[in-house]
Design an enzyme around this catalytic site. Structure first.
Site, PDB file in Angstrom:
ATOM      1  N   CYS A 268      -0.513  -3.471   3.217  1.00  0.00           N
ATOM      2  CA  CYS A 268      -1.354  -3.276   2.023  1.00  0.00           C
ATOM      3  C   CYS A 268      -2.329  -4.430   1.806  1.00  0.00           C
ATOM      4  O   CYS A 268      -3.207  -4.345   0.951  1.00  0.00           O
ATOM      5  CB  CYS A 268      -0.482  -3.077   0.798  1.00  0.00           C
ATOM      6  SG  CYS A 268       0.718  -1.784   1.064  1.00  0.00           S
TER       7      CYS A 268
ATOM      8  N   ASN B 218      -0.407   5.012  -3.949  1.00  0.00           N
ATOM      9  CA  ASN B 218      -0.562   3.784  -3.168  1.00  0.00           C
ATOM     10  C   ASN B 218      -1.059   4.174  -1.775  1.00  0.00           C
ATOM     11  O   ASN B 218      -0.325   4.789  -1.008  1.00  0.00           O
ATOM     12  CB  ASN B 218       0.809   3.096  -3.106  1.00  0.00           C
ATOM     13  CG  ASN B 218       0.821   1.845  -2.263  1.00  0.00           C
ATOM     14  OD1 ASN B 218      -0.096   1.602  -1.477  1.00  0.00           O
ATOM     15  ND2 ASN B 218       1.871   1.060  -2.402  1.00  0.00           N
TER      16      ASN B 218
ATOM     17  N   HIS C 191      -4.490  -4.484  -5.014  1.00  0.00           N
ATOM     18  CA  HIS C 191      -3.846  -3.363  -4.333  1.00  0.00           C
ATOM     19  C   HIS C 191      -3.228  -2.445  -5.384  1.00  0.00           C
ATOM     20  O   HIS C 191      -2.548  -2.912  -6.306  1.00  0.00           O
ATOM     21  CB  HIS C 191      -2.791  -3.902  -3.366  1.00  0.00           C
ATOM     22  CG  HIS C 191      -1.922  -2.843  -2.794  1.00  0.00           C
ATOM     23  ND1 HIS C 191      -2.433  -1.700  -2.234  1.00  0.00           N
ATOM     24  CD2 HIS C 191      -0.566  -2.747  -2.703  1.00  0.00           C
ATOM     25  CE1 HIS C 191      -1.424  -0.938  -1.830  1.00  0.00           C
ATOM     26  NE2 HIS C 191      -0.290  -1.555  -2.102  1.00  0.00           N
TER      27      HIS C 191
END
Ligand code: ACO
Length: 325
Positions: A112, A280, A250
């Site tokens: 990520c 996500n 993020h």
């Protein structure tokens, strides 16, 4: 001196939208549980497109917006932990798909944090004076590595891609300050893609091959280590947290963003958020947020806004770039 500049942004997500209610029909979960703990409502899920397909769409759009030919590109970096294959790389597939015959291309694996790590790397390629134009893309088809029988992770992720065109046309440094970090000793708390060793000489099989995550440990990591990283990055540039116009973090979880804003002592509204629509998306989450923000007129890519891009995730990896957008 040569300076890098982000001259275009673009994003692309699969058409299919899967809501929390849709998920509740295929697993024991519900909208209230997911939304209250994560801020996620919907996610886009591939119905067959692979990671390079999403990334190639982004690449085409970046070139079209800039009215550039694919041959003018010097490099393509794709940040991903869900490549179509390990060889060729996703970036090499994109290079072929768009006909960027003069570009070298490779994937970068930092989960990520991938886009932040890749943008930092690409900025150095440009400022070296050796390369003029390149694409930096974050792209993931996370749905293919998720354990769909594990409700504690399957509800969190989505598929998507986004990226930037980086050119050597900047008049000042793009990156005002940066700090990238890794702690491999905590890597086991976020695992994906272990490969068994089955040869005439050895047999080693792993129990977990799909994505697995120690949710609490990752939550604690995000709210303890990441604000320290942001602070340390700001200190390098002698900036206070409130001198940053917007934080693009993020998009894992809105509660993480709430805590981060509190720890840094800045208005929560400075933390842009779109995980409600995408979930996500790992390496794609920051550039999707960036691209949407440009589309919504928050940034004009004229260098007028000071922004912190912060990634955190598997590795463990985390890092911040303070840039002028
Ligand atoms: N629906 C309904 N119930 C669920 C679900 C679900 N989808 N998933 C778990 N539960 C249940 C559990 O079984 C547990 O039940 P029990 O108490 O009867 O045992 C209960 O809900 C609580 O589970 P916890 O795991 O303790 O829930 P928690 O409050 O910690 O929230 C979450 C879980 C949202 C994953 C949280 O830990 C978190 O946000 N962690 C950070 C994760 C993250 O951000 N990861 C991404 C960063 S890295 C990257 O992007 C790759």
């Amino acid at each position: 001196m040569t300076f890098a500049k982000i001259t275009q942004v673009a994003h692309y997500v699969p058409e299919k939208v899967v809501s929390n209610d849709d998920l509740s029909k295929i697993m024991d979960t519900n909208d209230e549980w997911i939304y209250s703990r994560t801020g996620i409502k919907n996610r886009h899920i591939s119905t067959g497109e692979n990671t390079s397909d999403l990334a190639a769409e982004v690449a085409q759009e970046l070139l079209a917006k800039a009215q550039l030919s694919p041959e003018s590109l010097d490099f393509i970096i794709v940040a991903t932990i869900t490549p179509d294959s390990l060889m060729p790389s996703t970036a090499a597939r994109v290079q072929a798909a768009i006909g960027a015959t003069n570009a070298f291309a490779y994937d970068l694996t930092a989960a990520c944090s991938g886009f932040v790590f890749a943008l930092s790397t690409a900025e150095k390629l440009i400022t070296s004076g050796n390369y003029q134009k390149g694409l930096v893309i974050g792209a993931e088809v996370f749905s293919k590595v998720m354990d769909w029988s594990d409700r504690s992770t399957a509800v969190l992720f989505g598929d998507g891609a986004a990226g930037v065109l980086l050119e050597n046309t900047g008049e000042k440094p793009l990156i005002v300050a940066e700090k990238l970090q890794t702690d491999g000793s905590r890597g086991e708390s976020l695992l994906s893609g272990l490969t068994n060793i089955e040869t005439p000489f050895a047999s080693k099989t792993y129990e977990k091959q799909h994505l697995s995550m120690e949710g609490r440990a990752i939550f604690d990591f995000a709210v303890r280590d990441v604000p320290k990283n942001i602070q340390a990055t700001l200190e390098k540039a002698e900036l206070s947290a409130n001198e940053i116009d917007f934080y693009l973090l993020h998009q894992a979880n809105s509660r993480i963003l709430d805590k981060m804003a509190k720890k840094l002592g800045v208005e929560r509204t400075k933390f842009l958020q779109n995980m409600q629509e995408y979930g996500n998306t790992s390496a794609a989450s920051i550039p999707i947020l960036l691209s949407e923000s440009v589309k919504n007129g928050i940034f004009n890519l004229d260098g007028a806004k000071r922004v912190a891009l912060t990634g955190f995730g598997g590795g463990l990896t985390w890092g911040t770039l303070v840039i002028d957008l």
